[in-house]
Design an enzyme around this catalytic site. Sequence first.
Site, PDB file in Angstrom:
ATOM      1  N   ASN A  10      55.992 -25.131  34.288  1.00 26.98           N
ATOM      2  CA  ASN A  10      56.665 -24.258  33.323  1.00 26.98           C
ATOM      3  C   ASN A  10      57.093 -25.098  32.120  1.00 26.98           C
ATOM      4  O   ASN A  10      57.857 -26.056  32.277  1.00 26.98           O
ATOM      5  CB  ASN A  10      57.871 -23.600  33.991  1.00 26.98           C
ATOM      6  CG  ASN A  10      58.542 -22.577  33.108  1.00 26.98           C
ATOM      7  OD1 ASN A  10      58.756 -22.816  31.923  1.00 26.98           O
ATOM      8  ND2 ASN A  10      58.896 -21.443  33.674  1.00 26.98           N
ATOM      9  N   HIS A  13      61.118 -25.273  28.505  1.00 28.23           N
ATOM     10  CA  HIS A  13      62.200 -26.072  27.925  1.00 28.23           C
ATOM     11  C   HIS A  13      61.714 -27.103  26.918  1.00 28.23           C
ATOM     12  O   HIS A  13      62.533 -27.735  26.246  1.00 28.23           O
ATOM     13  CB  HIS A  13      63.057 -26.662  29.039  1.00 28.23           C
ATOM     14  CG  HIS A  13      63.773 -25.571  29.779  1.00 28.23           C
ATOM     15  ND1 HIS A  13      64.673 -24.732  29.153  1.00 28.23           N
ATOM     16  CD2 HIS A  13      63.677 -25.144  31.061  1.00 28.23           C
ATOM     17  CE1 HIS A  13      65.118 -23.846  30.035  1.00 28.23           C
ATOM     18  NE2 HIS A  13      64.528 -24.074  31.196  1.00 28.23           N
ATOM     19  N   ARG A  21      66.386 -27.422  16.898  1.00 28.54           N
ATOM     20  CA  ARG A  21      66.364 -27.917  15.525  1.00 28.54           C
ATOM     21  C   ARG A  21      65.520 -27.054  14.592  1.00 28.54           C
ATOM     22  O   ARG A  21      65.518 -27.255  13.379  1.00 28.54           O
ATOM     23  CB  ARG A  21      65.812 -29.355  15.497  1.00 28.54           C
ATOM     24  CG  ARG A  21      66.744 -30.408  16.072  1.00 28.54           C
ATOM     25  CD  ARG A  21      67.875 -30.762  15.140  1.00 28.54           C
ATOM     26  NE  ARG A  21      67.400 -31.395  13.913  1.00 28.54           N
ATOM     27  CZ  ARG A  21      67.245 -32.697  13.757  1.00 28.54           C
ATOM     28  NH1 ARG A  21      67.508 -33.533  14.771  1.00 28.54           N
ATOM     29  NH2 ARG A  21      66.821 -33.185  12.621  1.00 28.54           N
ATOM     30  N   HIS A  46      57.907 -18.277  30.286  1.00 32.07           N
ATOM     31  CA  HIS A  46      58.764 -17.084  30.357  1.00 32.07           C
ATOM     32  C   HIS A  46      59.095 -16.628  28.947  1.00 32.07           C
ATOM     33  O   HIS A  46      59.825 -17.308  28.224  1.00 32.07           O
ATOM     34  CB  HIS A  46      60.038 -17.429  31.137  1.00 32.07           C
ATOM     35  CG  HIS A  46      60.947 -16.269  31.355  1.00 32.07           C
ATOM     36  ND1 HIS A  46      62.135 -16.387  32.059  1.00 32.07           N
ATOM     37  CD2 HIS A  46      60.885 -14.971  30.967  1.00 32.07           C
ATOM     38  CE1 HIS A  46      62.744 -15.211  32.085  1.00 32.07           C
ATOM     39  NE2 HIS A  46      62.002 -14.343  31.417  1.00 32.07           N
ATOM     40  N   ARG A  48      61.268 -14.556  27.163  1.00 36.94           N
ATOM     41  CA  ARG A  48      62.504 -13.793  27.340  1.00 36.94           C
ATOM     42  C   ARG A  48      62.681 -12.762  26.235  1.00 36.94           C
ATOM     43  O   ARG A  48      62.171 -12.923  25.123  1.00 36.94           O
ATOM     44  CB  ARG A  48      63.710 -14.740  27.359  1.00 36.94           C
ATOM     45  CG  ARG A  48      63.913 -15.439  28.687  1.00 36.94           C
ATOM     46  CD  ARG A  48      65.163 -16.300  28.647  1.00 36.94           C
ATOM     47  NE  ARG A  48      65.486 -16.813  29.973  1.00 36.94           N
ATOM     48  CZ  ARG A  48      66.315 -16.211  30.823  1.00 36.94           C
ATOM     49  NH1 ARG A  48      66.903 -15.084  30.487  1.00 36.94           N
ATOM     50  NH2 ARG A  48      66.556 -16.739  32.006  1.00 36.94           N
ATOM     51  N   ARG A  52      64.730 -17.004  23.488  1.00 36.15           N
ATOM     52  CA  ARG A  52      65.556 -18.217  23.370  1.00 36.15           C
ATOM     53  C   ARG A  52      64.743 -19.503  23.475  1.00 36.15           C
ATOM     54  O   ARG A  52      65.217 -20.558  23.092  1.00 36.15           O
ATOM     55  CB  ARG A  52      66.675 -18.225  24.415  1.00 36.15           C
ATOM     56  CG  ARG A  52      66.195 -18.421  25.835  1.00 36.15           C
ATOM     57  CD  ARG A  52      67.359 -18.513  26.814  1.00 36.15           C
ATOM     58  NE  ARG A  52      68.103 -17.272  26.893  1.00 36.15           N
ATOM     59  CZ  ARG A  52      69.008 -17.031  27.850  1.00 36.15           C
ATOM     60  NH1 ARG A  52      69.284 -17.963  28.736  1.00 36.15           N
ATOM     61  NH2 ARG A  52      69.633 -15.876  27.898  1.00 36.15           N
ATOM     62  N   HIS A  53      63.550 -19.417  24.047  1.00 38.67           N
ATOM     63  CA  HIS A  53      62.696 -20.609  24.068  1.00 38.67           C
ATOM     64  C   HIS A  53      61.265 -20.233  23.700  1.00 38.67           C
ATOM     65  O   HIS A  53      60.881 -20.383  22.543  1.00 38.67           O
ATOM     66  CB  HIS A  53      62.801 -21.390  25.383  1.00 38.67           C
ATOM     67  CG  HIS A  53      62.937 -20.583  26.638  1.00 38.67           C
ATOM     68  ND1 HIS A  53      61.995 -19.676  27.049  1.00 38.67           N
ATOM     69  CD2 HIS A  53      63.905 -20.583  27.593  1.00 38.67           C
ATOM     70  CE1 HIS A  53      62.371 -19.146  28.209  1.00 38.67           C
ATOM     71  NE2 HIS A  53      63.520 -19.655  28.557  1.00 38.67           N
ATOM     72  N   GLU A  76      55.843 -15.155  32.858  1.00 38.25           N
ATOM     73  CA  GLU A  76      57.059 -14.600  33.458  1.00 38.25           C
ATOM     74  C   GLU A  76      57.649 -13.599  32.480  1.00 38.25           C
ATOM     75  O   GLU A  76      57.764 -13.889  31.279  1.00 38.25           O
ATOM     76  CB  GLU A  76      58.061 -15.708  33.765  1.00 38.25           C
ATOM     77  CG  GLU A  76      57.585 -16.645  34.864  1.00 38.25           C
ATOM     78  CD  GLU A  76      58.621 -17.685  35.247  1.00 38.25           C
ATOM     79  OE1 GLU A  76      58.510 -18.244  36.346  1.00 38.25           O
ATOM     80  OE2 GLU A  76      59.537 -17.943  34.444  1.00 38.25           O
ATOM     81  N   THR A 107      67.466 -18.093  35.132  1.00 35.07           N
ATOM     82  CA  THR A 107      67.320 -17.027  36.110  1.00 35.07           C
ATOM     83  C   THR A 107      68.191 -17.328  37.325  1.00 35.07           C
ATOM     84  O   THR A 107      68.057 -18.385  37.943  1.00 35.07           O
ATOM     85  CB  THR A 107      65.843 -16.889  36.536  1.00 35.07           C
ATOM     86  OG1 THR A 107      65.056 -16.688  35.362  1.00 35.07           O
ATOM     87  CG2 THR A 107      65.659 -15.718  37.469  1.00 35.07           C
ATOM     88  N   GLU A 157      56.975 -14.684  44.769  1.00 36.57           N
ATOM     89  CA  GLU A 157      57.460 -16.039  44.529  1.00 36.57           C
ATOM     90  C   GLU A 157      58.919 -16.083  44.950  1.00 36.57           C
ATOM     91  O   GLU A 157      59.754 -15.361  44.388  1.00 36.57           O
ATOM     92  CB  GLU A 157      57.320 -16.441  43.060  1.00 36.57           C
ATOM     93  CG  GLU A 157      57.836 -17.852  42.806  1.00 36.57           C
ATOM     94  CD  GLU A 157      57.533 -18.375  41.415  1.00 36.57           C
ATOM     95  OE1 GLU A 157      58.263 -19.280  40.962  1.00 36.57           O
ATOM     96  OE2 GLU A 157      56.578 -17.880  40.783  1.00 36.57           O
ATOM     97  N   HIS A 196      62.057 -22.628  41.439  1.00 37.98           N
ATOM     98  CA  HIS A 196      63.393 -22.661  40.857  1.00 37.98           C
ATOM     99  C   HIS A 196      64.229 -23.767  41.498  1.00 37.98           C
ATOM    100  O   HIS A 196      64.465 -23.768  42.691  1.00 37.98           O
ATOM    101  CB  HIS A 196      64.150 -21.328  40.978  1.00 37.98           C
ATOM    102  CG  HIS A 196      65.240 -21.212  39.947  1.00 37.98           C
ATOM    103  ND1 HIS A 196      64.988 -20.822  38.645  1.00 37.98           N
ATOM    104  CD2 HIS A 196      66.565 -21.459  39.995  1.00 37.98           C
ATOM    105  CE1 HIS A 196      66.120 -20.826  37.959  1.00 37.98           C
ATOM    106  NE2 HIS A 196      67.083 -21.217  38.755  1.00 37.98           N
ATOM    107  N   GLY A 218      59.565 -26.337  36.397  1.00 44.54           N
ATOM    108  CA  GLY A 218      59.668 -26.563  34.972  1.00 44.54           C
ATOM    109  C   GLY A 218      60.799 -27.475  34.556  1.00 44.54           C
ATOM    110  O   GLY A 218      60.585 -28.604  34.134  1.00 44.54           O
TER     111      GLY A 218
END
Length: 249
Positions: A10, A13, A21, A46, A48, A52-53, A76, A107, A157, A196, A218
């Site tokens: 994953n 991040h 930045r 993922h 979202r 956010r990422h 995801e 999550t 999963e 996770h 991830g």
Amino acid sequence: MSRRIRLGVNIDHVATVRNARGGLHPDPARAAEVALQAGADGITAHLREDRRHITDADIAVLSALCLEADRPLNLEMAVTEEMLAIALRHRPHAACLVPERREEVTTEGGLAVAGHEARIAPVVARLAEAGIRVSLFIEPAPAQVAAARAIGAQVVEFHTGRYCHLPAEARASEFARLADAAAQAEALGLEVHAGHGLDYGTAAEVLAIPEIVELNIGHFLIGEAVFTGLEPAIRRMRAAMDAATGAPA
């Protein structure tokens, strides 16, 4: 008997760092390329609702990259019409339906399938009709496993966060819960994945459960990459998984 477990990496991040930045660096697509070269069997991302990422543009690039590399992209996604439309547009190899709350940092548990079949089943059906493999990210609980099978998922999963966050001496009961749920899922014809909170040690531990055929990892790998580099971190995870299952190096 030895077995080789698939590793999905994953890369969310990497995008988190980039977005802190603004700009284009570090690039999640570059991370995906490195991950595949280092031994990952596929890429997980993922998208979202709050972006956010990972962003919509990232999904477009990752879809093309994985298609060219002939490796699976696991998208995801929340159970929403917006995310369904995006999945149907990009047609990833797999879609993993996950719970999502705007205020959570990550999550926090599995998707509540039991009791919400009427909302989730149509999304599962539309994804499956488009040729997208459908996975449900759930707690290792009998009712959730049975509900996943009932609404037509192909994969479950299991959320391993609780196991990973418990002290080592307190993990036995949670391990038993994971093992029982995995056996139930396989008996129902579901493929079993897990993810996770996993690190080198806990990933190896959960692979004592013979039904698990894939791990998705991830945050830990991206964190380790700060110290060792992404390729060595993934190669070490690949080696730990293979050692745990007796797979040839």
